[in-house]
Design a protein around this motif. Structure first.
Motif, PDB file in Angstrom:
ATOM      1  N   TYR A  91       0.877  -1.165   0.000  1.00  0.00           N
ATOM      2  CA  TYR A  91       0.000   0.000   0.000  1.00  0.00           C
ATOM      3  C   TYR A  91       0.920   1.222   0.000  1.00  0.00           C
ATOM      4  CZ  TYR A  91      -3.881  -2.949   1.809  1.00  0.00           C
ATOM      5  OH  TYR A  91      -4.849  -3.909   2.003  1.00  0.00           O
ATOM      6  N   HIS A  92       0.935   1.955  -1.094  1.00  0.00           N
ATOM      7  CA  HIS A  92       1.786   3.144  -1.176  1.00  0.00           C
ATOM      8  C   HIS A  92       0.977   4.350  -0.695  1.00  0.00           C
ATOM      9  CE1 HIS A  92       4.592   6.119  -2.247  1.00  0.00           C
ATOM     10  NE2 HIS A  92       4.374   6.206  -3.553  1.00  0.00           N
ATOM     11  N   LEU A  93       1.096   4.641   0.605  1.00  0.00           N
ATOM     12  CA  LEU A  93       0.322   5.699   1.252  1.00  0.00           C
ATOM     13  C   LEU A  93       1.107   6.989   1.417  1.00  0.00           C
ATOM     14  CD1 LEU A  93      -1.087   3.517   4.202  1.00  0.00           C
ATOM     15  CD2 LEU A  93      -2.099   3.819   1.935  1.00  0.00           C
ATOM     16  N   ALA A  94       2.421   6.929   1.311  1.00  0.00           N
ATOM     17  CA  ALA A  94       3.262   8.091   1.588  1.00  0.00           C
ATOM     18  C   ALA A  94       3.082   9.171   0.526  1.00  0.00           C
ATOM     19  CB  ALA A  94       4.729   7.669   1.651  1.00  0.00           C
ATOM     20  N   SER A  95       3.038  10.420   0.977  1.00  0.00           N
ATOM     21  CA  SER A  95       2.960  11.549   0.045  1.00  0.00           C
ATOM     22  C   SER A  95       3.427  12.807   0.758  1.00  0.00           C
ATOM     23  CB  SER A  95       1.536  11.742  -0.483  1.00  0.00           C
ATOM     24  OG  SER A  95       0.665  12.153   0.557  1.00  0.00           O
ATOM     25  N   TYR A  96       3.499  13.891   0.005  1.00  0.00           N
ATOM     26  CA  TYR A  96       3.973  15.157   0.579  1.00  0.00           C
ATOM     27  C   TYR A  96       3.285  16.323  -0.127  1.00  0.00           C
ATOM     28  CZ  TYR A  96       7.156  18.836   2.182  1.00  0.00           C
ATOM     29  OH  TYR A  96       7.671  19.969   2.753  1.00  0.00           O
ATOM     30  N   GLY A  97       2.943  17.354   0.660  1.00  0.00           N
ATOM     31  CA  GLY A  97       2.470  18.606   0.081  1.00  0.00           C
ATOM     32  C   GLY A  97       0.979  18.752  -0.058  1.00  0.00           C
ATOM     33  N   MET A  98       0.211  17.948   0.661  1.00  0.00           N
ATOM     34  CA  MET A  98      -1.238  17.999   0.507  1.00  0.00           C
ATOM     35  C   MET A  98      -1.844  19.257   1.114  1.00  0.00           C
ATOM     36  SD  MET A  98      -4.048  15.104   1.531  1.00  0.00           S
ATOM     37  CE  MET A  98      -3.310  14.841   3.129  1.00  0.00           C
ATOM     38  N   SER A  99      -1.265  19.752   2.201  1.00  0.00           N
ATOM     39  CA  SER A  99      -1.877  20.888   2.884  1.00  0.00           C
ATOM     40  C   SER A  99      -0.840  21.632   3.705  1.00  0.00           C
ATOM     41  CB  SER A  99      -3.015  20.402   3.796  1.00  0.00           C
ATOM     42  OG  SER A  99      -2.516  19.505   4.771  1.00  0.00           O
ATOM     43  N   HIS A 105       6.295  23.931  -1.003  1.00  0.00           N
ATOM     44  CA  HIS A 105       7.587  23.304  -1.300  1.00  0.00           C
ATOM     45  C   HIS A 105       7.476  22.464  -2.571  1.00  0.00           C
ATOM     46  CE1 HIS A 105       8.201  23.545   3.348  1.00  0.00           C
ATOM     47  NE2 HIS A 105       8.295  24.722   2.763  1.00  0.00           N
ATOM     48  N   ASN A 106       7.422  23.137  -3.706  1.00  0.00           N
ATOM     49  CA  ASN A 106       7.155  22.452  -4.969  1.00  0.00           C
ATOM     50  C   ASN A 106       8.205  21.398  -5.320  1.00  0.00           C
ATOM     51  OD1 ASN A 106       4.850  23.960  -5.314  1.00  0.00           O
ATOM     52  ND2 ASN A 106       5.816  25.484  -6.629  1.00  0.00           N
ATOM     53  N   GLU A 107       9.460  21.706  -5.081  1.00  0.00           N
ATOM     54  CA  GLU A 107      10.517  20.753  -5.422  1.00  0.00           C
ATOM     55  C   GLU A 107      10.392  19.472  -4.600  1.00  0.00           C
ATOM     56  OE1 GLU A 107      15.419  20.466  -5.427  1.00  0.00           O
ATOM     57  OE2 GLU A 107      14.433  22.433  -5.436  1.00  0.00           O
ATOM     58  N   MET A 108      10.103  19.615  -3.315  1.00  0.00           N
ATOM     59  CA  MET A 108       9.956  18.439  -2.462  1.00  0.00           C
ATOM     60  C   MET A 108       8.694  17.655  -2.814  1.00  0.00           C
ATOM     61  SD  MET A 108      11.229  16.528  -0.162  1.00  0.00           S
ATOM     62  CE  MET A 108      12.566  17.545   0.467  1.00  0.00           C
ATOM     63  N   ILE A 109       7.629  18.355  -3.166  1.00  0.00           N
ATOM     64  CA  ILE A 109       6.397  17.686  -3.592  1.00  0.00           C
ATOM     65  C   ILE A 109       6.686  16.750  -4.758  1.00  0.00           C
ATOM     66  CG2 ILE A 109       4.181  18.065  -4.757  1.00  0.00           C
ATOM     67  CD1 ILE A 109       3.855  20.586  -3.037  1.00  0.00           C
ATOM     68  N   TRP A 110       7.391  17.263  -5.747  1.00  0.00           N
ATOM     69  CA  TRP A 110       7.699  16.451  -6.925  1.00  0.00           C
ATOM     70  C   TRP A 110       8.660  15.315  -6.575  1.00  0.00           C
ATOM     71  CZ3 TRP A 110       4.874  17.163 -11.162  1.00  0.00           C
ATOM     72  CH2 TRP A 110       5.232  16.454 -12.312  1.00  0.00           C
ATOM     73  N   GLU A 115       9.151  11.133  -7.943  1.00  0.00           N
ATOM     74  CA  GLU A 115      10.375  10.335  -7.902  1.00  0.00           C
ATOM     75  C   GLU A 115      10.269   9.227  -6.858  1.00  0.00           C
ATOM     76  OE1 GLU A 115      12.624  10.662 -10.192  1.00  0.00           O
ATOM     77  OE2 GLU A 115      11.471  12.341 -11.028  1.00  0.00           O
ATOM     78  N   GLY A 116       9.637   9.536  -5.726  1.00  0.00           N
ATOM     79  CA  GLY A 116       9.446   8.515  -4.700  1.00  0.00           C
ATOM     80  C   GLY A 116       8.585   7.370  -5.194  1.00  0.00           C
ATOM     81  N   THR A 117       7.539   7.690  -5.949  1.00  0.00           N
ATOM     82  CA  THR A 117       6.673   6.642  -6.497  1.00  0.00           C
ATOM     83  C   THR A 117       7.416   5.805  -7.530  1.00  0.00           C
ATOM     84  OG1 THR A 117       4.665   7.928  -6.079  1.00  0.00           O
ATOM     85  CG2 THR A 117       4.523   6.199  -7.746  1.00  0.00           C
ATOM     86  N   ASN A 169      -1.022  17.980  -9.345  1.00  0.00           N
ATOM     87  CA  ASN A 169      -0.281  17.682 -10.573  1.00  0.00           C
ATOM     88  C   ASN A 169       0.676  16.508 -10.373  1.00  0.00           C
ATOM     89  OD1 ASN A 169      -1.566  19.846 -11.785  1.00  0.00           O
ATOM     90  ND2 ASN A 169       0.131  21.269 -11.452  1.00  0.00           N
ATOM     91  N   SER A 170       1.363  16.503  -9.237  1.00  0.00           N
ATOM     92  CA  SER A 170       2.333  15.434  -8.977  1.00  0.00           C
ATOM     93  C   SER A 170       1.641  14.088  -8.786  1.00  0.00           C
ATOM     94  CB  SER A 170       3.182  15.770  -7.743  1.00  0.00           C
ATOM     95  OG  SER A 170       2.413  15.729  -6.552  1.00  0.00           O
ATOM     96  N   LYS A 171       0.490  14.096  -8.140  1.00  0.00           N
ATOM     97  CA  LYS A 171      -0.230  12.840  -7.928  1.00  0.00           C
ATOM     98  C   LYS A 171      -0.786  12.297  -9.243  1.00  0.00           C
ATOM     99  CE  LYS A 171      -1.016  11.335  -4.108  1.00  0.00           C
ATOM    100  NZ  LYS A 171      -0.266  10.352  -3.283  1.00  0.00           N
TER     101      LYS A 171
END
Length: 328
Positions: A91-99, A105-110, A115-117, A169-171
């Protein structure tokens, strides 16, 4: 693997809210106020692996099956390749930048979401994982337009017209990557991976500590001053419905003719509600006046789209409160 008959379930974002509820419902030793449950597919899970950037505080003695926790970053492929060893289902639940501030932090979101996915997919391939379920967001099709009776036939929203929502966009990019590898062979040349995407509405439920507490804090600080739009109808999803969707997707992917394989699904309570009326019980419990002033949508989008990067931390909380349904 999880044993001759059992399977190993691996959760990225393993110290997060959804992961904690999964453990509570299916793996924690029986407690009178929270008996664990076995949905179809979960009875085969004999080992659980948690992966998260943040340390987990679990006590392995609390669970009916072995639960291991690994601290590390999904942007580190070498780390993932090692901890994914033996996993059958991910289950790939990890993410960043939702709220919150993370949205800036656009660079970290991407880096995390795309890249993490990619790394998660590669770690699955290297370790011959059979099933990968990715949690995404309604925002992959939403860009501020009104949607009524929308379903999975809706196209992705054009990212060139939505620079203000880098998370969405990243999702969208990430879920395309996940769906593209459905029914492809893994490293051993014999195992086929099945994938599915679940697009979640805004999550709520007991002990949720990310979104609702922010709303409560804003209300207590007197920042719930106005509503917006003409009856803004949105969707939310209770965390137990999220967990059930994950398990049902997992169960479906175990079948060769799975209807879920290679598909994306919207997950919500199925009860559209006025965005602000959803929070009315909070205002009543906190003895906070419900706003009587309503501002036009164009002003909300102007604030979010043009002024957001330069807002003070205090005003950001208010904008978050106003736009909570759109950004979840």
């Amino acid at each position: 693997m999880g044993g001759s008959d059992g399977q190993t379930l691996l959760l990225t974002g393993g110290s997060g809210y959804v992961a904690s509820v999964i453990l509570q419902k299916f793996c924690r030793k029986y407690k009178a106020d929270s008996p664990n449950t076995k949905l179809p597919g979960m009875e085969k899970i004999s080992r659980v692996v948690l992966v998260d950037k943040f340390a987990s505080s679990i006590n392995e003695d609390d669970f009916t099956v072995p639960v291991q926790s690994f601290q590390g970053d999904i942007t580190d492929l070498d780390f993932l390749s090692k901890v994914f060893a033996g996993a059958d289902v991910v289950y790939h639940l990890a993410s960043y930048g939702m709220s919150g501030r993370e949205q800036l932090h656009n660079e970290m979101i991407w880096k995390v979401n795309v890249e993490g996915t990619k790394n998660v997919i590669e770690a699955c391939r290297q370790n011959n994982v059979k099933s990968l379920i990715f949690t995404s967001t309604f925002n992959v099709v939403f860009g501020g337009q009104r949607i009524e009776d929308g379903d999975e036939t809706l196209p992705y929203f054009d990212s060139t017209e939505r620079s203000w929502d880098n998370y969405g966009n990243s999702k969208a990019v990430a879920e395309k990557l996940v769906l593209q590898v459905n029914n492809t062979l893994t490293a051993n040349g014999t195992t086929t991976i099945s994938t599915c995407v679940l697009r979640l509405a805004g999550i709520y439920g007991p002990r949720e500590r990310r979104h609702i507490p922010r709303v409560v804090k804003a209300m207590k600080q007197g920042m719930f001053l106005f509503t917006y739009g003409d009856n803004p109808i949105v969707e939310f999803v209770h965390v137990e419905n999220v967990v059930q969707a994950l398990v049902q997707a997992q169960y479906s992917l175990t079948h060769s003719n799975s209807v879920a394989a290679g598909k994306a699904y919207f997950i919500s309570d199925g009860k559209p509600v006025n965005n602000f009326e959803f929070f009315r019980p909070l205002t009543e419990a906190l003895d906070v006046p419900f706003p009587k002033i309503s501002v036009p949508m164009w002003l909300v989008y102007f604030i979010g789209g043009f002024l957001f990067p330069s807002l003070s931390a205090l005003f950001m909380v208010m904008v978050y409160l106003l736009c909570i349904a759109s950004y979840m």
